[in-house]
Motif scaffolding. Structure first.
Motif, PDB file in Angstrom:
ATOM      1  N   ILE A   1       7.313 -20.589  13.198  1.00 33.82           N
ATOM      2  CA  ILE A   1       7.598 -19.294  12.575  1.00 33.82           C
ATOM      3  C   ILE A   1       8.525 -18.486  13.467  1.00 33.82           C
ATOM      4  CG2 ILE A   1       6.581 -17.081  11.905  1.00 33.82           C
ATOM      5  CD1 ILE A   1       4.121 -18.712  10.925  1.00 33.82           C
ATOM      6  N   LEU A   2       8.256 -18.471  14.766  1.00 30.25           N
ATOM      7  CA  LEU A   2       9.111 -17.763  15.712  1.00 30.25           C
ATOM      8  C   LEU A   2      10.540 -18.296  15.635  1.00 30.25           C
ATOM      9  CD1 LEU A   2       9.270 -15.710  18.081  1.00 30.25           C
ATOM     10  CD2 LEU A   2       8.782 -17.636  19.581  1.00 30.25           C
ATOM     11  N   HIS A   3      10.671 -19.612  15.629  1.00 26.76           N
ATOM     12  CA  HIS A   3      11.998 -20.223  15.532  1.00 26.76           C
ATOM     13  C   HIS A   3      12.663 -19.864  14.206  1.00 26.76           C
ATOM     14  CE1 HIS A   3      15.161 -23.219  15.939  1.00 26.76           C
ATOM     15  NE2 HIS A   3      14.873 -23.620  14.713  1.00 26.76           N
ATOM     16  N   ASP A   4      11.892 -19.906  13.126  1.00 28.62           N
ATOM     17  CA  ASP A   4      12.435 -19.594  11.799  1.00 28.62           C
ATOM     18  C   ASP A   4      12.890 -18.144  11.686  1.00 28.62           C
ATOM     19  OD1 ASP A   4      12.032 -22.190  11.001  1.00 28.62           O
ATOM     20  OD2 ASP A   4      10.205 -21.766   9.853  1.00 28.62           O
ATOM     21  N   ILE A   5      12.294 -17.259  12.441  1.00 28.91           N
ATOM     22  CA  ILE A   5      12.722 -15.852  12.456  1.00 28.91           C
ATOM     23  C   ILE A   5      13.960 -15.687  13.330  1.00 28.91           C
ATOM     24  CG2 ILE A   5      12.096 -13.513  13.181  1.00 28.91           C
ATOM     25  CD1 ILE A   5       9.194 -14.237  12.402  1.00 28.91           C
ATOM     26  N   MET A   6      14.014 -16.413  14.431  1.00 36.28           N
ATOM     27  CA  MET A   6      15.143 -16.296  15.361  1.00 36.28           C
ATOM     28  C   MET A   6      16.445 -16.807  14.744  1.00 36.28           C
ATOM     29  SD  MET A   6      14.126 -15.143  18.453  1.00 36.28           S
ATOM     30  CE  MET A   6      15.064 -15.934  19.725  1.00 36.28           C
ATOM     31  N   GLN A   7      16.372 -17.853  13.933  1.00 38.88           N
ATOM     32  CA  GLN A   7      17.577 -18.427  13.338  1.00 38.88           C
ATOM     33  C   GLN A   7      18.361 -17.423  12.499  1.00 38.88           C
ATOM     34  OE1 GLN A   7      18.015 -20.970  15.455  1.00 38.88           O
ATOM     35  NE2 GLN A   7      19.012 -21.939  13.733  1.00 38.88           N
ATOM     36  N   PRO A   8      17.732 -16.721  11.537  1.00 35.20           N
ATOM     37  CA  PRO A   8      18.510 -15.755  10.761  1.00 35.20           C
ATOM     38  C   PRO A   8      19.018 -14.598  11.616  1.00 35.20           C
ATOM     39  CG  PRO A   8      16.295 -16.002   9.826  1.00 35.20           C
ATOM     40  CD  PRO A   8      16.381 -16.890  11.004  1.00 35.20           C
ATOM     41  N   LEU A   9      18.257 -14.210  12.629  1.00 43.14           N
ATOM     42  CA  LEU A   9      18.728 -13.142  13.515  1.00 43.14           C
ATOM     43  C   LEU A   9      20.008 -13.562  14.224  1.00 43.14           C
ATOM     44  CD1 LEU A   9      15.388 -11.856  15.086  1.00 43.14           C
ATOM     45  CD2 LEU A   9      16.847 -10.657  13.426  1.00 43.14           C
ATOM     46  N   ASN A  10      20.062 -14.813  14.669  1.00 45.05           N
ATOM     47  CA  ASN A  10      21.277 -15.318  15.319  1.00 45.05           C
ATOM     48  C   ASN A  10      22.459 -15.328  14.359  1.00 45.05           C
ATOM     49  OD1 ASN A  10      20.174 -15.741  17.870  1.00 45.05           O
ATOM     50  ND2 ASN A  10      19.449 -17.774  17.333  1.00 45.05           N
ATOM     51  N   ILE A  11      22.220 -15.749  13.126  1.00 44.65           N
ATOM     52  CA  ILE A  11      23.291 -15.774  12.120  1.00 44.65           C
ATOM     53  C   ILE A  11      23.786 -14.359  11.832  1.00 44.65           C
ATOM     54  CG2 ILE A  11      23.838 -16.304   9.704  1.00 44.65           C
ATOM     55  CD1 ILE A  11      23.572 -18.784  11.510  1.00 44.65           C
ATOM     56  N   ILE A  12      22.867 -13.415  11.708  1.00 46.19           N
ATOM     57  CA  ILE A  12      23.247 -12.019  11.449  1.00 46.19           C
ATOM     58  C   ILE A  12      24.097 -11.481  12.597  1.00 46.19           C
ATOM     59  CG2 ILE A  12      22.380  -9.653  11.213  1.00 46.19           C
ATOM     60  CD1 ILE A  12      19.897 -10.940   9.775  1.00 46.19           C
ATOM     61  N   ARG A  13      23.665 -11.740  13.827  1.00 42.10           N
ATOM     62  CA  ARG A  13      24.403 -11.246  14.995  1.00 42.10           C
ATOM     63  C   ARG A  13      25.800 -11.853  15.062  1.00 42.10           C
ATOM     64  NH1 ARG A  13      25.322 -13.221  19.815  1.00 42.10           N
ATOM     65  NH2 ARG A  13      23.815 -14.890  19.553  1.00 42.10           N
ATOM     66  N   LEU A  14      25.890 -13.165  14.886  1.00 44.74           N
ATOM     67  CA  LEU A  14      27.195 -13.825  14.933  1.00 44.74           C
ATOM     68  C   LEU A  14      28.101 -13.368  13.797  1.00 44.74           C
ATOM     69  CD1 LEU A  14      26.062 -17.432  15.876  1.00 44.74           C
ATOM     70  CD2 LEU A  14      27.311 -15.821  17.332  1.00 44.74           C
ATOM     71  N   SER A  15      27.543 -13.200  12.615  1.00 43.02           N
ATOM     72  CA  SER A  15      28.338 -12.736  11.471  1.00 43.02           C
ATOM     73  C   SER A  15      28.862 -11.327  11.699  1.00 43.02           C
ATOM     74  CB  SER A  15      27.500 -12.782  10.190  1.00 43.02           C
ATOM     75  OG  SER A  15      27.146 -14.103   9.883  1.00 43.02           O
ATOM     76  N   CYS A  16      28.034 -10.459  12.242  1.00 43.13           N
ATOM     77  CA  CYS A  16      28.490  -9.092  12.550  1.00 43.13           C
ATOM     78  C   CYS A  16      29.651  -9.128  13.539  1.00 43.13           C
ATOM     79  CB  CYS A  16      27.352  -8.260  13.124  1.00 43.13           C
ATOM     80  SG  CYS A  16      26.138  -7.715  11.926  1.00 43.13           S
ATOM     81  N   GLY A  17      29.526  -9.965  14.557  1.00 42.30           N
ATOM     82  CA  GLY A  17      30.601 -10.092  15.539  1.00 42.30           C
ATOM     83  C   GLY A  17      31.886 -10.612  14.918  1.00 42.30           C
ATOM     84  N   ASN A  18      31.761 -11.576  14.028  1.00 44.59           N
ATOM     85  CA  ASN A  18      32.948 -12.126  13.355  1.00 44.59           C
ATOM     86  C   ASN A  18      33.607 -11.083  12.460  1.00 44.59           C
ATOM     87  OD1 ASN A  18      32.579 -14.622  14.549  1.00 44.59           O
ATOM     88  ND2 ASN A  18      31.446 -15.453  12.834  1.00 44.59           N
ATOM     89  N   ILE A  19      32.799 -10.355  11.705  1.00 44.70           N
ATOM     90  CA  ILE A  19      33.342  -9.309  10.834  1.00 44.70           C
ATOM     91  C   ILE A  19      34.016  -8.232  11.674  1.00 44.70           C
ATOM     92  CG2 ILE A  19      32.739  -7.456   9.223  1.00 44.70           C
ATOM     93  CD1 ILE A  19      30.444  -9.342   8.248  1.00 44.70           C
ATOM     94  N   ARG A  20      33.345  -7.833  12.764  1.00 40.28           N
ATOM     95  CA  ARG A  20      33.899  -6.801  13.644  1.00 40.28           C
ATOM     96  C   ARG A  20      35.235  -7.249  14.221  1.00 40.28           C
ATOM     97  NH1 ARG A  20      32.528  -6.163  18.707  1.00 40.28           N
ATOM     98  NH2 ARG A  20      30.636  -7.396  18.491  1.00 40.28           N
ATOM     99  N   ALA A  21      35.332  -8.513  14.603  1.00 39.31           N
ATOM    100  CA  ALA A  21      36.587  -9.036  15.152  1.00 39.31           C
ATOM    101  C   ALA A  21      37.707  -9.007  14.111  1.00 39.31           C
ATOM    102  CB  ALA A  21      36.376 -10.462  15.661  1.00 39.31           C
TER     103      ALA A  21
END
Length: 75
Positions: A11-31
């Protein structure tokens, strides 16, 4: 704290995965938006930064939970 069960670790891993995707996507959009210079863009960039800050905060809390569990039982 008792040792984290395999299900809890998943469950911890399953929660961390979408958080990583959200963070990376925000960075890509910001760039991508960084080259634009409008008031609206600045507003949206600030919102993306706020999302990233909150994702980092949530990730750190989850990592702290895991670290406490990993250290459980050590002398």
């Amino acid at each position: 704290m008792t040792k984290m069960h395999e299900k809890d670790a998943k469950i911890l891993h399953d929660i961390m995965q979408p958080l990583n995707i959200i963070r990376l996507s925000c960075g890509n959009i910001r760039a991508r938006m960084g080259s634009y210079s409008t008031e609206e863009t600045e507003y949206l960039l600030a919102k993306l930064m706020r999302i990233e800050e909150q994702v980092v905060r949530a990730t750190e809390l989850l990592q702290d939970l895991k670290k406490h569990d990993d250290n459980d039982g050590l002398p």
